[in-house]
Each structure stands twice: as structure tokens, then as C-alpha cells.
Design a protein around this motif. Sequence first.
Motif, PDB file in Angstrom:
ATOM      1  N   LEU A  66       0.819  -1.251   0.127  1.00 33.55           N
ATOM      2  CA  LEU A  66       0.086  -0.119  -0.241  1.00 33.55           C
ATOM      3  C   LEU A  66       0.958   1.177  -0.011  1.00 33.55           C
ATOM      4  O   LEU A  66       0.376   2.532  -0.173  1.00 33.55           O
ATOM      5  CB  LEU A  66      -0.855   0.049   1.359  1.00 33.55           C
ATOM      6  CG  LEU A  66      -2.158  -0.823   1.083  1.00 33.55           C
ATOM      7  CD1 LEU A  66      -2.966  -0.962   2.295  1.00 33.55           C
ATOM      8  CD2 LEU A  66      -3.206  -0.226   0.075  1.00 33.55           C
ATOM      9  N   VAL A  67       2.196   1.027   0.294  1.00 31.50           N
ATOM     10  CA  VAL A  67       3.180   2.298   0.227  1.00 31.50           C
ATOM     11  C   VAL A  67       3.143   3.003  -1.013  1.00 31.50           C
ATOM     12  O   VAL A  67       3.467   4.104  -1.238  1.00 31.50           O
ATOM     13  CB  VAL A  67       4.383   1.973   0.828  1.00 31.50           C
ATOM     14  CG1 VAL A  67       4.285   1.390   2.067  1.00 31.50           C
ATOM     15  CG2 VAL A  67       5.322   1.168  -0.113  1.00 31.50           C
ATOM     16  N   ILE A  68       2.996   2.258  -2.139  1.00 30.28           N
ATOM     17  CA  ILE A  68       2.953   2.700  -3.470  1.00 30.28           C
ATOM     18  C   ILE A  68       1.615   3.350  -3.843  1.00 30.28           C
ATOM     19  O   ILE A  68       1.340   3.855  -5.094  1.00 30.28           O
ATOM     20  CB  ILE A  68       3.388   1.744  -4.700  1.00 30.28           C
ATOM     21  CG1 ILE A  68       2.117   0.437  -4.768  1.00 30.28           C
ATOM     22  CG2 ILE A  68       4.471   1.246  -3.983  1.00 30.28           C
ATOM     23  CD1 ILE A  68       2.339  -0.452  -5.682  1.00 30.28           C
ATOM     24  N   ALA A  69       0.588   3.206  -3.083  1.00 27.78           N
ATOM     25  CA  ALA A  69      -0.805   3.821  -3.479  1.00 27.78           C
ATOM     26  C   ALA A  69      -0.707   5.149  -3.843  1.00 27.78           C
ATOM     27  O   ALA A  69      -1.296   5.622  -4.951  1.00 27.78           O
ATOM     28  CB  ALA A  69      -1.855   3.460  -2.371  1.00 27.78           C
ATOM     29  N   ALA A  70      -0.269   6.097  -3.022  1.00 31.29           N
ATOM     30  CA  ALA A  70      -0.393   7.693  -3.354  1.00 31.29           C
ATOM     31  C   ALA A  70       0.618   7.884  -4.328  1.00 31.29           C
ATOM     32  O   ALA A  70       0.071   8.649  -5.300  1.00 31.29           O
ATOM     33  CB  ALA A  70      -0.131   8.245  -1.961  1.00 31.29           C
ATOM     34  N   PRO A  71       1.601   7.524  -4.513  1.00 30.18           N
ATOM     35  CA  PRO A  71       2.465   7.805  -5.616  1.00 30.18           C
ATOM     36  C   PRO A  71       1.948   7.119  -7.010  1.00 30.18           C
ATOM     37  O   PRO A  71       1.887   7.998  -7.950  1.00 30.18           O
ATOM     38  CB  PRO A  71       3.850   7.317  -5.511  1.00 30.18           C
ATOM     39  CG  PRO A  71       3.861   6.946  -3.887  1.00 30.18           C
ATOM     40  CD  PRO A  71       2.517   6.753  -3.496  1.00 30.18           C
ATOM     41  N   ALA A  72       1.260   6.163  -6.881  1.00 29.16           N
ATOM     42  CA  ALA A  72       0.453   5.491  -8.181  1.00 29.16           C
ATOM     43  C   ALA A  72      -0.574   6.658  -8.530  1.00 29.16           C
ATOM     44  O   ALA A  72      -0.702   6.668  -9.623  1.00 29.16           O
ATOM     45  CB  ALA A  72       0.058   4.200  -7.998  1.00 29.16           C
ATOM     46  N   ALA A  73      -1.331   7.002  -7.512  1.00 25.71           N
ATOM     47  CA  ALA A  73      -2.677   7.777  -7.774  1.00 25.71           C
ATOM     48  C   ALA A  73      -1.959   9.099  -8.189  1.00 25.71           C
ATOM     49  O   ALA A  73      -2.818   9.752  -9.188  1.00 25.71           O
ATOM     50  CB  ALA A  73      -3.327   7.990  -6.564  1.00 25.71           C
ATOM     51  N   ALA A  74      -0.980   9.660  -8.128  1.00 29.50           N
ATOM     52  CA  ALA A  74      -0.533  10.929  -8.341  1.00 29.50           C
ATOM     53  C   ALA A  74       0.473  10.976  -9.698  1.00 29.50           C
ATOM     54  O   ALA A  74       0.675  11.742 -10.169  1.00 29.50           O
ATOM     55  CB  ALA A  74       0.333  11.597  -7.250  1.00 29.50           C
ATOM     56  N   GLY A  75       0.709   9.580 -10.196  1.00 31.30           N
ATOM     57  CA  GLY A  75       1.458   9.466 -11.390  1.00 31.30           C
ATOM     58  C   GLY A  75       2.534   9.615 -11.236  1.00 31.30           C
ATOM     59  O   GLY A  75       3.319   9.993 -12.379  1.00 31.30           O
ATOM     60  N   GLN A  76       3.413   9.287 -10.242  1.00 30.48           N
ATOM     61  CA  GLN A  76       4.853   9.762  -9.650  1.00 30.48           C
ATOM     62  C   GLN A  76       5.520   8.432  -9.644  1.00 30.48           C
ATOM     63  O   GLN A  76       6.429   8.429  -8.531  1.00 30.48           O
ATOM     64  CB  GLN A  76       4.881  10.720  -8.736  1.00 30.48           C
ATOM     65  CG  GLN A  76       4.418  12.023  -9.215  1.00 30.48           C
ATOM     66  CD  GLN A  76       4.347  13.387  -8.309  1.00 30.48           C
ATOM     67  OE1 GLN A  76       5.492  13.248  -7.432  1.00 30.48           O
ATOM     68  NE2 GLN A  76       3.809  14.341  -8.063  1.00 30.48           N
ATOM     69  N   LEU A  77       5.028   7.260  -9.760  1.00 29.90           N
ATOM     70  CA  LEU A  77       5.393   6.220  -9.485  1.00 29.90           C
ATOM     71  C   LEU A  77       7.027   5.634 -10.079  1.00 29.90           C
ATOM     72  O   LEU A  77       7.745   5.333  -9.603  1.00 29.90           O
ATOM     73  CB  LEU A  77       4.767   4.913  -9.702  1.00 29.90           C
ATOM     74  CG  LEU A  77       4.726   3.512  -9.256  1.00 29.90           C
ATOM     75  CD1 LEU A  77       5.228   3.584  -7.707  1.00 29.90           C
ATOM     76  CD2 LEU A  77       3.560   2.589  -9.418  1.00 29.90           C
ATOM     77  N   PHE A  78       7.019   5.736 -11.416  1.00 28.14           N
ATOM     78  CA  PHE A  78       7.968   5.243 -12.464  1.00 28.14           C
ATOM     79  C   PHE A  78       9.086   6.239 -12.464  1.00 28.14           C
ATOM     80  O   PHE A  78       9.067   6.585 -13.824  1.00 28.14           O
ATOM     81  CB  PHE A  78       7.482   4.803 -13.607  1.00 28.14           C
ATOM     82  CG  PHE A  78       6.142   3.589 -13.558  1.00 28.14           C
ATOM     83  CD1 PHE A  78       6.777   2.567 -13.068  1.00 28.14           C
ATOM     84  CD2 PHE A  78       5.000   3.970 -13.563  1.00 28.14           C
ATOM     85  CE1 PHE A  78       5.853   1.293 -12.872  1.00 28.14           C
ATOM     86  CE2 PHE A  78       4.021   2.876 -13.459  1.00 28.14           C
ATOM     87  CZ  PHE A  78       4.334   1.572 -12.918  1.00 28.14           C
ATOM     88  N   THR A  79       9.749   6.746 -11.734  1.00 32.81           N
ATOM     89  CA  THR A  79      10.869   7.583 -11.801  1.00 32.81           C
ATOM     90  C   THR A  79      11.931   6.644 -10.805  1.00 32.81           C
ATOM     91  O   THR A  79      11.541   6.047  -9.831  1.00 32.81           O
ATOM     92  CB  THR A  79      10.715   8.930 -11.484  1.00 32.81           C
ATOM     93  OG1 THR A  79      10.557   9.020  -9.991  1.00 32.81           O
ATOM     94  CG2 THR A  79       9.607   9.449 -11.925  1.00 32.81           C
TER      95      THR A  79
END
Length: 338
Positions: A66-79
Amino acid sequence: MTEAVPLTETHRPTEARPPEPALLGQRTRPHRPDAEAGTDSAPPPRSLPAGLLRTARPKQWVKNLLVIAAPAAAGQLFTVHALTELALVLALFTACAAAVYLVNDARDAEADRAHPTKRHRPVAAGQVPVPVAYAVGGALAVIAPATAAWLTAPAVAVLLTAYLVMQLAYCVSLKHVLVVDLVVVTTGFLMRAMVGGLALGIPLSRWFLITTGFGALFMVSAKRYSEAVQMAGTAGATRALLTEYTTGYLRFVWQLAAGVAVLGYCLWALGEGGVPHTSVLPWRQLSVVAFILAVLRYAVFADRGTAGEPEEVVLGDRALSLIGLAWLAMYGLAVANW
């Protein structure tokens, strides 16, 4: 002339009898208490590191994703920066959760030994000594927040410390307080979802917090309801509070939480928010269908009283897994604006 002595029982010669098969078997077969014990026999001894790993509950680590939920929702995951930071936060949160499990099992060792299933836990079974469990758990509880303060944002260290304090208080006393136990477990899920955004400095949407919080409450209360249904009519319960909760109340809680979670998600998905959409299809709006189907499918298991650990319910049902994958795909397309 000698007098004939009558043949009495004491003087009558005994006949040679063949040994009885049962007795023969007892003489030729060594006594094996473990074989007679069947499933109640103690499990074979394992190494201490393996016992510590089992006590850390690797199956529960999937919750920490779940720690990736907020970055994924904001579109800032794949950096590169995001992936590196999230990997570190994931490891630190896993260490904190492991610390709580170790301390909890050390505290409950005596009670777990009297439980038909929990007596096989490494600490209760003697594979991990109680002092060792306390020592390793305490070390992780100190190292994880300290590492977070050194390598991540200060807010992450504060959240991890708050998580540890809350969960250890839960192990000591809060799990015996009505309603508070549900709130504490639910907050643990919410903290997992928040920590990724805090690590990357991403503002957390109110709809994100509402959907995540009440979605977690839905699953937690559904699990409690299932435990209460399964233990109904038995002499005891796996949790002391199950004797104080009524199934009607727990059903009300998970139904209310499911409704609020769906409402929160719909308000996020159907609201424009001033963001231009250039995708071929309205993926964000379409994801509402998959989200509601997932909640309805999960509610089937809750209603039957078979909703155990959330990850086991989701991964154990093929239809629910497929619905979840469809939702993830549409959610991802909505965030990517494809």
C-alpha cells in the motif's frame, strides 16, 4: 503307602498358549508416542533464523505494498527517485510490522500454547525463545525509525514511530477495548497508504484518504464478523472481544464502511477536478464499475462469514483477482491519461 494328593489348581500343569497377536505386536513394535499423537505431535525443530522469519509473517508483507498507493494515484511512481525511495520505505515499514509481530507473539506465548492453531507459532512452540523475540523486535523497532530519520523525509520517521507506538499499545491493551481495536487496525492500513506520499512529498487527496480508510475498515470489520460467525456456539473465541461484539453490530460496521468507501471513490472518479482528459476512453469513470464489483464480490465472503485475511480472500478467489486486475488497469490508464 503314600496318600494320593488331589490335583488342585495350583498343581495343574499349565498349557502352553501361543502369544496373542496384540501382545506379540506390542513386544515386537517399539512404543512411539509421536505416532500415537497424530496431528497433535510437535512439529520438527527448525533453525532460529527460520523461526524469526516465520514470526515476522512474510505472508502479511503484501499489505505493505500500500505504500505505493499515493504515488501511483499521483502518477509519480515510475521514476528512479520514486522507486528507490519507495523500496526503502517498504523495507522500513516491513521491519516495523515485523517488530510488532515479534513482540506480540512473545507476549502471547503462554496463551498461544493453549490454542489449537497458534500453538504452532515459533515462539509458542519454543523454536524462538521469548527473550530472543523481545530482543529482535525491540531492535527492529529502534533501527527502522532511526534509519527513516537518516535517509528519508522527517514525516516518514514520525509516521513510523507513531505506527509502532500505536501497534505496541494495541498488543498491550488496546486490542481489548471495543471499537478502538477496529480503529487501530484500520489506521495501520491507512498509515501504509500515507507513508509513500509523505516520502515523496505528494499531497494526499481527501478522497484518497476517505476511500482508503473506509476500505480498510470494511475489510477489518468483515474479518471480525467472519471470526464471530465461525466461533458462534463454541466455548471460546480466538479474540476476547468477539464475545462482546455481536454479529449484528459487526455486520453494520462492514456494510457502512463499504458504502462510504464506494461513495468516496465515486466522488473522486466522477469529479472533474479541473484536470483535462485526452484519453480515448474515460478510464477514471469506468473504473467505478470495477471498484464497485470488487466491493460487492468481497462482500459475498463477508456475508458468508469466510472473509479472513484480506490478501487471502483476494488471491484465493479467481473472479475477485480478475476484477482487481481490471480495476488496476483502468486506474493506471486514468492516472497516465491514456
